[in-house]
Design a protein around this motif. Structure first.
Motif, PDB file in Angstrom:
ATOM      1  N   GLU A 182     -53.160  11.109  28.174  1.00  0.00           N
ATOM      2  CA  GLU A 182     -52.838   9.902  28.944  1.00  0.00           C
ATOM      3  C   GLU A 182     -51.474   9.338  28.555  1.00  0.00           C
ATOM      4  O   GLU A 182     -50.711   8.902  29.413  1.00  0.00           O
ATOM      5  N   VAL A 207     -47.921   1.329  36.131  1.00  0.00           N
ATOM      6  CA  VAL A 207     -49.065   0.507  35.713  1.00  0.00           C
ATOM      7  C   VAL A 207     -50.356   1.291  35.889  1.00  0.00           C
ATOM      8  O   VAL A 207     -51.239   1.262  35.021  1.00  0.00           O
ATOM      9  N   SER A 208     -50.469   2.021  36.974  1.00  0.00           N
ATOM     10  CA  SER A 208     -51.657   2.838  37.210  1.00  0.00           C
ATOM     11  C   SER A 208     -51.855   3.849  36.082  1.00  0.00           C
ATOM     12  O   SER A 208     -52.972   4.033  35.583  1.00  0.00           O
ATOM     13  N   LYS A 209     -50.786   4.501  35.672  1.00  0.00           N
ATOM     14  CA  LYS A 209     -50.866   5.446  34.545  1.00  0.00           C
ATOM     15  C   LYS A 209     -51.226   4.719  33.253  1.00  0.00           C
ATOM     16  O   LYS A 209     -52.021   5.209  32.462  1.00  0.00           O
ATOM     17  N   ARG A 226     -56.684   2.209  28.823  1.00  0.00           N
ATOM     18  CA  ARG A 226     -57.678   1.186  28.473  1.00  0.00           C
ATOM     19  C   ARG A 226     -58.955   1.747  27.858  1.00  0.00           C
ATOM     20  O   ARG A 226     -59.616   1.074  27.097  1.00  0.00           O
ATOM     21  N   LEU A 236     -48.152   9.089  31.015  1.00  0.00           N
ATOM     22  CA  LEU A 236     -47.361   7.868  31.185  1.00  0.00           C
ATOM     23  C   LEU A 236     -45.888   8.138  30.883  1.00  0.00           C
ATOM     24  O   LEU A 236     -45.003   7.735  31.653  1.00  0.00           O
ATOM     25  N   PHE A 247     -51.632  -2.609  28.117  1.00  0.00           N
ATOM     26  CA  PHE A 247     -52.850  -1.931  28.543  1.00  0.00           C
ATOM     27  C   PHE A 247     -53.604  -1.151  27.465  1.00  0.00           C
ATOM     28  O   PHE A 247     -54.793  -0.903  27.641  1.00  0.00           O
ATOM     29  N   HIS A 274     -41.171   1.417  41.174  1.00  0.00           N
ATOM     30  CA  HIS A 274     -41.900   2.307  40.266  1.00  0.00           C
ATOM     31  C   HIS A 274     -42.976   1.646  39.408  1.00  0.00           C
ATOM     32  O   HIS A 274     -43.861   2.353  38.908  1.00  0.00           O
ATOM     33  N   PRO A 303     -45.662  -0.180  40.070  1.00  0.00           N
ATOM     34  CA  PRO A 303     -47.077   0.016  40.444  1.00  0.00           C
ATOM     35  C   PRO A 303     -47.650   1.364  39.988  1.00  0.00           C
ATOM     36  O   PRO A 303     -48.767   1.412  39.447  1.00  0.00           O
ATOM     37  N   SER A 304     -46.912   2.440  40.155  1.00  0.00           N
ATOM     38  CA  SER A 304     -47.442   3.743  39.727  1.00  0.00           C
ATOM     39  C   SER A 304     -47.460   3.863  38.208  1.00  0.00           C
ATOM     40  O   SER A 304     -48.377   4.474  37.640  1.00  0.00           O
ATOM     41  N   GLN A 351     -52.893   1.964  32.886  1.00  0.00           N
ATOM     42  CA  GLN A 351     -54.269   1.477  32.905  1.00  0.00           C
ATOM     43  C   GLN A 351     -55.249   2.537  32.424  1.00  0.00           C
ATOM     44  O   GLN A 351     -56.326   2.205  31.937  1.00  0.00           O
ATOM     45  N   ALA A 352     -54.881   3.792  32.517  1.00  0.00           N
ATOM     46  CA  ALA A 352     -55.739   4.866  32.009  1.00  0.00           C
ATOM     47  C   ALA A 352     -55.887   4.785  30.492  1.00  0.00           C
ATOM     48  O   ALA A 352     -56.835   5.347  29.928  1.00  0.00           O
TER      49      ALA A 352
END
Length: 125
Positions: free
Chosen positions: A54, A40-42, A47, A58, A93, A35, A37-38, A44-45
């Protein structure tokens, strides 16, 4: 590095599983591998300044991922688990201008928000 920080934070919680055992690497490592990777993708939003939407995305993604541990964690333990993961991701992030997120996540209100997310997403448990 981030995975290790989160793993350490989760183990440091000292949260017990339903079986009464403390959360350990044998439970958290596979979950993180699947889990993180997904999540982290959330994260990173965040930033670009971090909006409430956002942050909500997350939190929701972390709750959805943590539901996989339903048979192992329940109640306050699952909320603490999610909170520890989200706090680590926000520290990594979110920009300094979004310090409000960290302040929010360091209150009892954050655990309540997470529990409400579990109840909204999984009304039958």
């Amino acid at each position: 590095m981030l995975r290790q920080q989160i793993l350490t934070a989760l183990i440091a919680l000292g949260t017990s599983t339903r079986a009464g055992q403390p959360i350990g690497a044998e439970l958290t490592t596979p979950w993180l591998q699947k889990h993180l990777p997904s999540l982290v993708s959330k994260a990173q939003a965040l930033r670009d300044g971090a909006t409430w939407t956002e942050v909500g995305d997350l939190l929701e993604a972390a709750v959805l991922a943590a539901q996989e541990l339903k048979g192992v964690l329940k109640g306050a333990a699952r909320a603490q688990f999610v909170l520890a993961v989200v706090q680590a991701l926000v520290r990594e992030f979110a920009p300094p201008s979004a310090a409000w997120i960290g302040m929010l996540l360091n209150t009892p209100f954050a655990l309540w928000l997470i529990e409400m997310a579990f109840k909204r997403l999984f009304p039958n448990g």
